[in-house]
Design a protein around this motif. Structure first.
Motif: not given
Length: 693
Positions: A223-249
């Protein structure tokens, strides 16, 4: 001296004959001519010397020269012998040198062959070296890509995923996985040596990435969390999802679905709560279906007084259009909890702006995040966005529709339409087309409602019955004031951002207002009072519209035309009691003079003397009474002054024409010269009433 045999006194060339004569003779002749050109022979011939003697003397001289040369040679014999000996020695030396050079030449030929052989060997060795370097480079690169260093193993296993070193080694691992797959496809047996460790590192990396991403997704649920903080962290590490998409769909799909489900619920819950609290901040006494332009302004329905206390007049724009400024469009949203503490209340368009700006801001940020993190674009990005925001958009549209269907505030509705267009442009500037359908849905709700409310106002004016209204006076009517304020408000907004369909509605409204004004004017029995009522209303509408919009607008031009017509008619009415006789005489007599009808002009002789003497005796008092009457009739002092000046100008023009008519021959015999008032006196008197503004 005896002549030479064959001579005949003069020296003649001897002509040779015999075989070969002809061409041979010509050669002899040419030889003789050449000899004769010699200076010595020519001198001998011209001097007359005996040639035999001359020949003997020459021969003698030659013999002497020969003897001298022999003596000279004998004296130099020793030197000549020495020279001959030296020449012989030089010849021997040169012969030896020639032999040496021939030997050198033979030796150089042998060296050239050896050099050529060395060059061939060097080229062969160079090719071998190049091939070995290429093989070494490729083999080194192959080994480097295939080898798993200890640094990679350490960081993948032990370093936190948020560390930059983990990201670097993860990208290196991604390249090794891709390389191993390529080599396996080519049946490279050496890949089997590292396949096991690469697979284990991949499993470990996927496990750590999954844990990190799901942890970030679960932060949205707080509750009352700032959505931008975790989103910015995920964008900074967006290669993580690319790695999962390539090797662990499968894991990538799990993260994807978890995020979609979480954010869909978060946005839906947030905007449901926010919208519900936001509507509570609306004015308690809103505009109702009875607050129409043609409804009579009474104590029981004094919505103008009510609105002045809380929200401004229903048909007045005021500063409500400040929402459409760049600062107003992007100002901070309303916080219901804070606003409720101060008992703040807002108009519908203010709440609508806050709600839609919050939606636009969150929607644009979400669309950009989805496109970047999940690596989608165009149709796929729109589909994913609707999966996340679809329920939220439907809820907001439903809530807005419920409020709009009960809204009778036409200015608020029109402001909302402009807000929609401005926010759509703002979305396009941010390169976010995902909300276009939402804006269209809102327009399909609000624009028909705006047309409906405006037509209700038009109908209320059509249904006005002046005979049932309270006692009318000559002041501007409240209907015309409401129309002027509303028309000015719509025109101000329309000039900033023209919308199709507005011109037609406003033209229809203007026609109905003009008709109802004429109906109300007909209630007055006196034509002069009718004109005063019309002038006051036209002038008030023109003043309001001129302040709010361009003076050359269609509405202003129409009102200027009507005001000019009614003012001219009123001037004739107000001048008639004081100067009606003179004005009628001027009009009729001037027409006759223009047609050269002198005989008919004589019929007016009896009227001239009374008119001249009457005007001379009463014109000053009549002008004063005219001033008092005009200035008391109009609510706007400026308008009254302008009407008075126009009336005086009409009077001066008519009096000047009156004096000109009196100079006609038909009136020369009349004794009126002493009673005629000079037009200059009338002009001087009129200047006393000239406005000072």
């Amino acid at each position: 001296m005896q002549p030479y045999p064959g001579d005949s006194g003069d020296l003649q060339p001897h002509k040779m004959s015999g075989p070969g004569g002809g061409e041979g003779g010509e050669d002899v002749d040419s030889h003789i001519k050449a000899q004769l050109e010699d200076d010595v022979i020519r001198e001998a011939l011209t001097s007359g010397t005996d040639l035999r003697q001359y020949s003997q003397s020459v021969e003698k001289e030659l013999r002497q020269l020969e003897n001298l040369s022999i003596q000279d040679y004998i004296s130099k014999a020793q030197n000549i012998a020495t020279l001959h000996h030296q020449i012989t020695e030089c010849d021997s030396i040169l012969e030896n040198m020639q032999g040496m050079l021939e030997g050198f030449l033979t030796h150089l030929s042998t060296i050239s062959q050896e050099i050529q052989s060395l060059q061939e060997q060097s080229a062969s060795i160079n090719v071998q070296l190049t091939n070995r370097k290429k093989v070494h480079t490729q083999l080194s690169a192959f080994i480097d890509q295939l080898m798993v260093p200890e640094v990679m193993i350490h960081h993948i296993l032990n370093t936190p995923v948020t560390d930059e070193l983990f990201m670097q080694q993860l990208k290196a691992l991604n390249q090794k996985i891709r390389f191993v797959k390529e080599q396996n496809f080519r049946d490279a047996h050496s890949c089997q040596d590292v396949q096991d460790i690469v697979d284990k590192l991949t499993v470990k990396a996927v496990s750590k990435i999954r844990e990190y991403l799901l942890q970030k997704v679960y932060q949205f649920r707080k509750p009352l969390s700032n959505y931008q903080i975790p989103q910015n962290a995920m964008i900074k590490h967006k290669f993580f999802f690319e790695f999962l998409l390539l090797h662990a769909r499968t894991i990538a799909a799990e993260v994807h679905d978890e995020y979609i489900e979480t954010m869909s619920k978060v946005y839906s819950s947030y905007f449901q709560s926010y919208t519900k609290q936001l509507w509570k901040l609306q004015y308690e006494e809103g505009v109702t279906r009875d607050d129409l332009m043609g409804v009579e302004d009474t104590r029981t329905n004094s919505f103008f007084t009510k609105s002045l206390k809380s929200r401004g007049t229903v048909f007045t724009l005021g500063n409500r259009d400040s929402l459409l400024t760049p600062q107003g469009l992007t100002q901070d949203i309303i916080v219901p909890h804070t606003a409720s503490k101060g008992d703040a209340k807002y108009a519908f368009e203010v709440l609508f702006r806050s709600q839609q700006y919050a939606l636009m801001d969150n929607g644009c940020r979400e669309y950009i995040f989805l496109s970047e993190f999940f690596m989608v674009k165009d149709a796929d990005a729109l589909k994913l966005f609707m999966t996340v925001m679809g329920k939220t958009l439907q809820h907001i549209q439903k809530e807005v529709c419920g409020v709009v269907m009960g809204c009778y505030d036409s200015i608020a509705l029109y402001l909302c339409v402009h807000l929609i267009h401005q926010y759509r442009l703002l979305c396009h500037k941010r390169a976010v087309p995902a909300l276009d359908t939402h804006w269209e849905q809102l327009l399909h709700m609000i624009w028909p409602r705006f047309e409906y409310v405006v037509k209700m106002n038009i109908q209320s004016i059509q249904e006005c019955d002046p005979s049932k209204m309270a006692a009318l006076d000559m002041r501007p009517h409240y209907i015309t004031r409401r129309y002027a304020e509303f028309s000015g408000a719509v025109m101000v907004l329309h000039e900033k951002f023209p919308l199709e369909g507005v011109d037609g509605l406003m033209l229809q409204l203007q026609d109905e207002v003009e008709k109802v004004i004429l109906k109300m004017a007909a209630v007055f029995p006196n034509r002069k009072d009718q004109l005063i009522f019309l002038i006051n209303n036209y002038d008030m509408m023109l003043s309001v519209l001129s302040e709010k919009t361009r003076e050359d607008s269609r509405e202003c031009e129409r009102l200027k035309e009507l005001l000019g017509q009614r003012t001219g008619e009123y001037i004739e009415e107000v001048l008639a009691p004081h100067f009606g006789g003179m004005l009628t005489f001027v009009r009729e007599a001037d027409h006759l003079i223009a047609n050269n009808n002198t005989e008919a002009l004589k019929d007016y002789e009896k009227k001239v003397v009374p008119l001249v003497r009457s005007f001379s005796a009463t014109w000053k008092k009549s002008v004063e009474r005219l001033n008092n009457e005009v200035m008391q009739c109009f609510t706007n002092f400026r308008t009254g002054t302008l009407v008075l000046q126009r009336a005086l100008e009409t009077l001066i023009t008519a009096h000047h024409t009156f004096n000109r008519i009196l100079t006609n021959q038909a009136f020369h015999h009349l004794n009126i010269k002493a009673d005629i008032v000079n037009s200059h006196h009338l002009i001087v008197e009129a200047k006393k009433y000239k406005p000072t503004f």
